[in-house]
Design a protein around this motif. Structure first.
Motif, PDB file in Angstrom:
ATOM      1  N   LEU A  95      61.505  14.043  26.738  1.00 50.16           N
ATOM      2  CA  LEU A  95      62.228  12.871  27.225  1.00 50.16           C
ATOM      3  C   LEU A  95      63.583  13.282  27.803  1.00 50.16           C
ATOM      4  O   LEU A  95      63.971  12.826  28.883  1.00 50.16           O
ATOM      5  N   PHE A  96      64.291  14.150  27.109  1.00 48.65           N
ATOM      6  CA  PHE A  96      65.585  14.631  27.597  1.00 48.65           C
ATOM      7  C   PHE A  96      65.407  15.341  28.930  1.00 48.65           C
ATOM      8  O   PHE A  96      66.144  15.109  29.883  1.00 48.65           O
ATOM      9  N   GLU A  97      64.392  16.213  29.014  1.00 45.06           N
ATOM     10  CA  GLU A  97      64.148  16.977  30.236  1.00 45.06           C
ATOM     11  C   GLU A  97      63.835  16.039  31.401  1.00 45.06           C
ATOM     12  O   GLU A  97      64.338  16.213  32.502  1.00 45.06           O
ATOM     13  N   LYS A  98      63.009  15.040  31.158  1.00 45.36           N
ATOM     14  CA  LYS A  98      62.636  14.082  32.198  1.00 45.36           C
ATOM     15  C   LYS A  98      63.869  13.340  32.709  1.00 45.36           C
ATOM     16  O   LYS A  98      64.060  13.200  33.920  1.00 45.36           O
ATOM     17  N   ARG A  99      64.705  12.877  31.812  1.00 47.76           N
ATOM     18  CA  ARG A  99      65.923  12.151  32.214  1.00 47.76           C
ATOM     19  C   ARG A  99      66.908  13.079  32.917  1.00 47.76           C
ATOM     20  O   ARG A  99      67.549  12.696  33.882  1.00 47.76           O
ATOM     21  N   TYR A 100      67.031  14.308  32.432  1.00 48.15           N
ATOM     22  CA  TYR A 100      67.946  15.261  33.061  1.00 48.15           C
ATOM     23  C   TYR A 100      67.486  15.574  34.482  1.00 48.15           C
ATOM     24  O   TYR A 100      68.284  15.602  35.408  1.00 48.15           O
ATOM     25  N   ARG A 101      66.182  15.806  34.652  1.00 50.90           N
ATOM     26  CA  ARG A 101      65.664  16.115  35.990  1.00 50.90           C
ATOM     27  C   ARG A 101      65.902  14.948  36.944  1.00 50.90           C
ATOM     28  O   ARG A 101      66.255  15.146  38.097  1.00 50.90           O
ATOM     29  N   ALA A 102      65.708  13.723  36.480  1.00 55.44           N
ATOM     30  CA  ALA A 102      65.954  12.545  37.326  1.00 55.44           C
ATOM     31  C   ALA A 102      67.433  12.451  37.677  1.00 55.44           C
ATOM     32  O   ALA A 102      67.792  12.201  38.834  1.00 55.44           O
ATOM     33  N   TRP A 103      68.300  12.648  36.682  1.00 58.34           N
ATOM     34  CA  TRP A 103      69.736  12.608  36.936  1.00 58.34           C
ATOM     35  C   TRP A 103      70.130  13.692  37.932  1.00 58.34           C
ATOM     36  O   TRP A 103      70.871  13.437  38.880  1.00 58.34           O
ATOM     37  N   PHE A 104      69.624  14.909  37.734  1.00 58.38           N
ATOM     38  CA  PHE A 104      70.018  16.009  38.600  1.00 58.38           C
ATOM     39  C   PHE A 104      69.516  15.797  40.028  1.00 58.38           C
ATOM     40  O   PHE A 104      70.215  16.099  40.987  1.00 58.38           O
ATOM     41  N   ALA A 105      68.327  15.255  40.191  1.00 61.12           N
ATOM     42  CA  ALA A 105      67.790  14.988  41.533  1.00 61.12           C
ATOM     43  C   ALA A 105      68.695  13.998  42.262  1.00 61.12           C
ATOM     44  O   ALA A 105      69.007  14.186  43.444  1.00 61.12           O
ATOM     45  N   ALA A 145      70.998  14.888  45.513  1.00 65.39           N
ATOM     46  CA  ALA A 145      70.833  14.103  46.738  1.00 65.39           C
ATOM     47  C   ALA A 145      72.170  13.536  47.204  1.00 65.39           C
ATOM     48  O   ALA A 145      72.458  13.513  48.409  1.00 65.39           O
ATOM     49  N   GLU A 146      72.997  13.091  46.274  1.00 66.95           N
ATOM     50  CA  GLU A 146      74.312  12.555  46.630  1.00 66.95           C
ATOM     51  C   GLU A 146      75.186  13.641  47.269  1.00 66.95           C
ATOM     52  O   GLU A 146      75.879  13.381  48.253  1.00 66.95           O
ATOM     53  N   ILE A 147      75.140  14.834  46.718  1.00 68.36           N
ATOM     54  CA  ILE A 147      75.914  15.938  47.287  1.00 68.36           C
ATOM     55  C   ILE A 147      75.413  16.267  48.685  1.00 68.36           C
ATOM     56  O   ILE A 147      76.198  16.444  49.614  1.00 68.36           O
ATOM     57  N   TRP A 148      74.087  16.335  48.845  1.00 66.65           N
ATOM     58  CA  TRP A 148      73.497  16.639  50.147  1.00 66.65           C
ATOM     59  C   TRP A 148      73.867  15.574  51.161  1.00 66.65           C
ATOM     60  O   TRP A 148      74.255  15.879  52.289  1.00 66.65           O
ATOM     61  N   ASP A 149      73.769  14.283  50.775  1.00 64.04           N
ATOM     62  CA  ASP A 149      74.124  13.188  51.679  1.00 64.04           C
ATOM     63  C   ASP A 149      75.581  13.275  52.109  1.00 64.04           C
ATOM     64  O   ASP A 149      75.906  13.088  53.285  1.00 64.04           O
ATOM     65  N   GLN A 189      77.523  15.927  52.205  1.00 60.90           N
ATOM     66  CA  GLN A 189      77.711  17.076  53.094  1.00 60.90           C
ATOM     67  C   GLN A 189      77.161  16.772  54.485  1.00 60.90           C
ATOM     68  O   GLN A 189      77.781  17.105  55.488  1.00 60.90           O
ATOM     69  N   PHE A 190      76.002  16.110  54.550  1.00 57.99           N
ATOM     70  CA  PHE A 190      75.405  15.745  55.831  1.00 57.99           C
ATOM     71  C   PHE A 190      76.338  14.816  56.606  1.00 57.99           C
ATOM     72  O   PHE A 190      76.582  15.010  57.802  1.00 57.99           O
ATOM     73  N   GLU A 191      76.873  13.799  55.938  1.00 48.77           N
ATOM     74  CA  GLU A 191      77.795  12.862  56.585  1.00 48.77           C
ATOM     75  C   GLU A 191      79.051  13.570  57.083  1.00 48.77           C
ATOM     76  O   GLU A 191      79.546  13.271  58.176  1.00 48.77           O
ATOM     77  N   GLU A 192      79.564  14.501  56.299  1.00 55.30           N
ATOM     78  CA  GLU A 192      80.744  15.265  56.722  1.00 55.30           C
ATOM     79  C   GLU A 192      80.419  16.121  57.943  1.00 55.30           C
ATOM     80  O   GLU A 192      81.233  16.214  58.870  1.00 55.30           O
ATOM     81  N   ASP A 193      79.244  16.733  57.943  1.00 49.24           N
ATOM     82  CA  ASP A 193      78.838  17.567  59.082  1.00 49.24           C
ATOM     83  C   ASP A 193      78.658  16.732  60.341  1.00 49.24           C
ATOM     84  O   ASP A 193      79.056  17.146  61.438  1.00 49.24           O
ATOM     85  N   VAL A 194      78.078  15.550  60.205  1.00 48.75           N
ATOM     86  CA  VAL A 194      77.915  14.652  61.356  1.00 48.75           C
ATOM     87  C   VAL A 194      79.283  14.252  61.890  1.00 48.75           C
ATOM     88  O   VAL A 194      79.537  14.321  63.101  1.00 48.75           O
ATOM     89  N   ALA A 195      80.178  13.830  61.009  1.00 51.82           N
ATOM     90  CA  ALA A 195      81.521  13.406  61.419  1.00 51.82           C
ATOM     91  C   ALA A 195      82.298  14.537  62.087  1.00 51.82           C
ATOM     92  O   ALA A 195      83.091  14.304  63.005  1.00 51.82           O
ATOM     93  N   ALA A 196      82.041  15.767  61.670  1.00 56.76           N
ATOM     94  CA  ALA A 196      82.741  16.924  62.239  1.00 56.76           C
ATOM     95  C   ALA A 196      82.073  17.427  63.523  1.00 56.76           C
ATOM     96  O   ALA A 196      82.561  18.370  64.143  1.00 56.76           O
TER      97      ALA A 196
END
Length: 82
Positions: free
Chosen positions: A33-43, A47-51, A53-60
């Motif tokens: 259960l911990f692993e499942k929740r951790y994997r969901a949180w980490f995903a 994704a938030e970090i990737w988004d 960075q993508f927005e910053e790259d587009v703006a630049a």
């Protein structure tokens, strides 16, 4: 890094080795259960970090060349419908 409370969230921060040692005595069902929740949180976190960075790259303007090339290929009929 020793375990510490993260200053902004008051969340316990552990090194991966520390986490493994603390979690290994847990029953398999609870560990799963911990692993499942951790994997969901980490995903979501990743994704938030990737988004961001993508927005910053587009703006630049870092993706302008790729967009121009894609539009050129489209105009030349070098694209296929998905």
């Amino acid at each position: 890094m020793p375990q510490a409370l993260h200053p902004n969230t008051r969340t316990l921060v552990l090194q991966p080795r520390q986490s493994r040692g603390m979690l290994s005595p847990l029953p398999d069902r609870l560990l799963h259960l911990f692993e499942k929740r951790y994997r969901a949180w980490f995903a979501e976190f990743d994704a938030e970090i990737w988004d961001r960075q993508f927005e910053e790259d587009v703006a630049a303007g870092k993706l302008d060349g790729l967009a121009e090339k894609a539009l050129q290929h489209l105009q030349e009929g070098r694209c296929t419908d998905l």
